[in-house]
Motif scaffolding. Structure first.
Motif, PDB file in Angstrom:
ATOM      1  N   PHE A 114       0.826  -1.200   0.000  1.00 19.29           N
ATOM      2  CA  PHE A 114       0.000   0.000   0.000  1.00 19.29           C
ATOM      3  C   PHE A 114       0.862   1.253   0.000  1.00 19.29           C
ATOM      4  CE2 PHE A 114       0.672  -1.008   4.436  1.00 19.29           C
ATOM      5  CZ  PHE A 114       0.906   0.225   5.041  1.00 19.29           C
ATOM      6  N   ALA A 115       0.290   2.327  -0.523  1.00 20.26           N
ATOM      7  CA  ALA A 115       0.882   3.668  -0.480  1.00 20.26           C
ATOM      8  C   ALA A 115       0.034   4.482   0.482  1.00 20.26           C
ATOM      9  CB  ALA A 115       0.886   4.296  -1.862  1.00 20.26           C
ATOM     10  N   ALA A 116       0.677   5.368   1.245  1.00 16.65           N
ATOM     11  CA  ALA A 116      -0.052   6.110   2.270  1.00 16.65           C
ATOM     12  C   ALA A 116       0.405   7.559   2.326  1.00 16.65           C
ATOM     13  CB  ALA A 116       0.151   5.461   3.633  1.00 16.65           C
ATOM     14  N   GLY A 117      -0.513   8.418   2.671  1.00 17.29           N
ATOM     15  CA  GLY A 117      -0.231   9.800   3.032  1.00 17.29           C
ATOM     16  C   GLY A 117      -0.486   9.933   4.523  1.00 17.29           C
ATOM     17  N   ASP A 118      -0.092  11.027   5.121  1.00 10.30           N
ATOM     18  CA  ASP A 118      -0.275  11.196   6.563  1.00 10.30           C
ATOM     19  C   ASP A 118      -0.341  12.679   6.883  1.00 10.30           C
ATOM     20  OD1 ASP A 118      -0.523  10.281   9.177  1.00 10.30           O
ATOM     21  OD2 ASP A 118       1.630  10.314   9.547  1.00 10.30           O
ATOM     22  N   ILE A 119      -1.326  13.071   7.687  1.00 10.89           N
ATOM     23  CA  ILE A 119      -1.403  14.437   8.191  1.00 10.89           C
ATOM     24  C   ILE A 119      -1.936  14.349   9.614  1.00 10.89           C
ATOM     25  CG2 ILE A 119      -3.701  14.855   7.210  1.00 10.89           C
ATOM     26  CD1 ILE A 119      -2.721  17.813   6.801  1.00 10.89           C
ATOM     27  N   GLY A 120      -1.338  15.128  10.513  1.00 12.11           N
ATOM     28  CA  GLY A 120      -1.760  15.047  11.895  1.00 12.11           C
ATOM     29  C   GLY A 120      -1.334  16.234  12.722  1.00 12.11           C
ATOM     30  N   ILE A 121      -1.764  16.202  13.968  1.00 11.26           N
ATOM     31  CA  ILE A 121      -1.430  17.226  14.947  1.00 11.26           C
ATOM     32  C   ILE A 121      -0.916  16.508  16.191  1.00 11.26           C
ATOM     33  CG2 ILE A 121      -3.790  17.326  15.832  1.00 11.26           C
ATOM     34  CD1 ILE A 121      -3.329  20.342  16.269  1.00 11.26           C
ATOM     35  N   GLU A 122       0.058  17.111  16.870  1.00 14.11           N
ATOM     36  CA  GLU A 122       0.631  16.483  18.058  1.00 14.11           C
ATOM     37  C   GLU A 122       0.916  17.517  19.122  1.00 14.11           C
ATOM     38  OE1 GLU A 122       4.074  14.570  16.418  1.00 14.11           O
ATOM     39  OE2 GLU A 122       5.346  16.323  16.756  1.00 14.11           O
ATOM     40  N   TYR A 123       0.945  17.035  20.369  1.00 14.90           N
ATOM     41  CA  TYR A 123       1.288  17.883  21.504  1.00 14.90           C
ATOM     42  C   TYR A 123       2.454  17.239  22.233  1.00 14.90           C
ATOM     43  CZ  TYR A 123       1.000  20.835  25.582  1.00 14.90           C
ATOM     44  OH  TYR A 123       1.301  21.734  26.583  1.00 14.90           O
ATOM     45  N   ASN A 124       3.498  18.012  22.441  1.00 10.16           N
ATOM     46  CA  ASN A 124       4.714  17.567  23.101  1.00 10.16           C
ATOM     47  C   ASN A 124       4.690  18.088  24.533  1.00 10.16           C
ATOM     48  OD1 ASN A 124       7.284  16.846  23.801  1.00 10.16           O
ATOM     49  ND2 ASN A 124       8.284  17.938  22.140  1.00 10.16           N
ATOM     50  N   PHE A 125       4.460  17.207  25.508  1.00 14.64           N
ATOM     51  CA  PHE A 125       4.388  17.600  26.907  1.00 14.64           C
ATOM     52  C   PHE A 125       5.777  17.920  27.454  1.00 14.64           C
ATOM     53  CE2 PHE A 125       0.491  15.225  26.300  1.00 14.64           C
ATOM     54  CZ  PHE A 125      -0.429  15.948  27.038  1.00 14.64           C
ATOM     55  N   GLU A 126       5.820  18.607  28.601  1.00 11.62           N
ATOM     56  CA  GLU A 126       7.094  18.893  29.268  1.00 11.62           C
ATOM     57  C   GLU A 126       7.769  17.607  29.734  1.00 11.62           C
ATOM     58  OE1 GLU A 126       8.659  21.870  29.616  1.00 11.62           O
ATOM     59  OE2 GLU A 126       7.073  22.747  28.399  1.00 11.62           O
ATOM     60  N   ILE A 127       6.979  16.626  30.123  1.00  9.80           N
ATOM     61  CA  ILE A 127       7.517  15.301  30.445  1.00  9.80           C
ATOM     62  C   ILE A 127       7.737  14.573  29.120  1.00  9.80           C
ATOM     63  CG2 ILE A 127       6.419  15.210  32.721  1.00  9.80           C
ATOM     64  CD1 ILE A 127       4.231  13.465  31.468  1.00  9.80           C
ATOM     65  N   PRO A 128       8.472  13.480  29.073  1.00 10.22           N
ATOM     66  CA  PRO A 128       8.758  12.837  27.773  1.00 10.22           C
ATOM     67  C   PRO A 128       7.561  12.076  27.204  1.00 10.22           C
ATOM     68  CG  PRO A 128       9.810  11.613  29.531  1.00 10.22           C
ATOM     69  CD  PRO A 128       9.207  12.841  30.158  1.00 10.22           C
ATOM     70  N   TYR A 161       6.351   7.567  24.131  1.00  8.66           N
ATOM     71  CA  TYR A 161       7.392   7.973  25.093  1.00  8.66           C
ATOM     72  C   TYR A 161       8.581   8.476  24.278  1.00  8.66           C
ATOM     73  CZ  TYR A 161      11.244   7.552  28.384  1.00  8.66           C
ATOM     74  OH  TYR A 161      12.348   7.818  29.139  1.00  8.66           O
ATOM     75  N   GLN A 162       9.075   9.667  24.624  1.00  5.88           N
ATOM     76  CA  GLN A 162      10.187  10.273  23.891  1.00  5.88           C
ATOM     77  C   GLN A 162      11.504  10.059  24.634  1.00  5.88           C
ATOM     78  OE1 GLN A 162       8.939  14.236  22.056  1.00  5.88           O
ATOM     79  NE2 GLN A 162       7.783  14.123  23.958  1.00  5.88           N
ATOM     80  N   PHE A 163      12.547   9.731  23.899  1.00  5.30           N
ATOM     81  CA  PHE A 163      13.867   9.579  24.506  1.00  5.30           C
ATOM     82  C   PHE A 163      14.953  10.008  23.535  1.00  5.30           C
ATOM     83  CE2 PHE A 163      12.579   5.613  22.617  1.00  5.30           C
ATOM     84  CZ  PHE A 163      13.701   5.087  22.016  1.00  5.30           C
TER      85      PHE A 163
END
Length: 163
Positions: A114-128, A161-163
């Motif tokens: 499959f081929a895909a496109g992607d569009i989104g919104i994100e929120y980066n918290f102060e915690i990871p 979870y961000q690292f």
């Protein structure tokens, strides 16, 4: 003159740091949602620049008459909205396999690309922690067993979870 120069450097430095976007080097988590039934994906993101990243998703799908897996890879561009809010857009593709329970009691399998496109919104918290909502239209190419030659609209909520 020296004070004016130092003030100019300070103002320019503040302007560049306040507009600088920070996306984490790595993020791992879950992407939950689908258009054909409940789906869960293990999701991994890897930054490859200041505003670019790769995303890899390994997902399981389960519906009333099918089950399967899907592996997706996307290249994304991330842009700031306001503070910790970002929006992103991307493109990519992947491979998947489904087992379909047919009405006559038999089963059929289908492997597809499959081929895909992607569009989104994100929120980066102060915690990871990173939370996002995205819309991923996909078009599949495979056998006609599961009818993957249609356009599929995948909507999902992700927690990473961000690292």
């Amino acid at each position: 003159m020296k004070k004016l120069f130092l003030l100019s450097v300070a103002i320019l430095g503040f302007a560049f740091t306040s507009n600088a976007q920070s996306i984490s080097e790595n993020a791992i988590g879950l992407r939950l949602g689908d258009s054909d039934g409940f789906g869960a994906e293990v999701s991994y993101q890897r930054a490859i620049g200041d505003i670019n990243r790769l995303e890899f998703d390994l997902g399981w799908r389960d519906g009333s008459n099918f089950s399967g897996f899907k592996l997706a890879g996307l290249y994304q561009w991330v842009f700031p909205l306001d503070g910790s809010f970002h929006w992103y857009v991307g493109a990519g593709g992947g491979i998947g396999s489904f087992k379909n329970d047919l009405p006559n009691g038999r089963t059929a399998t289908d492997t597809f690309f499959f081929a895909a496109g992607d569009i989104g919104i994100e929120y980066n918290f102060e915690i990871p922690l990173l939370i996002s909502l995205d819309f991923r239209p996909e078009i599949g190419f495979g056998d006609d067993v599961y009818d993957n030659d249609d356009l599929d609209f995948d909507i999902a909520l992700s927690v990473r979870y961000q690292f």
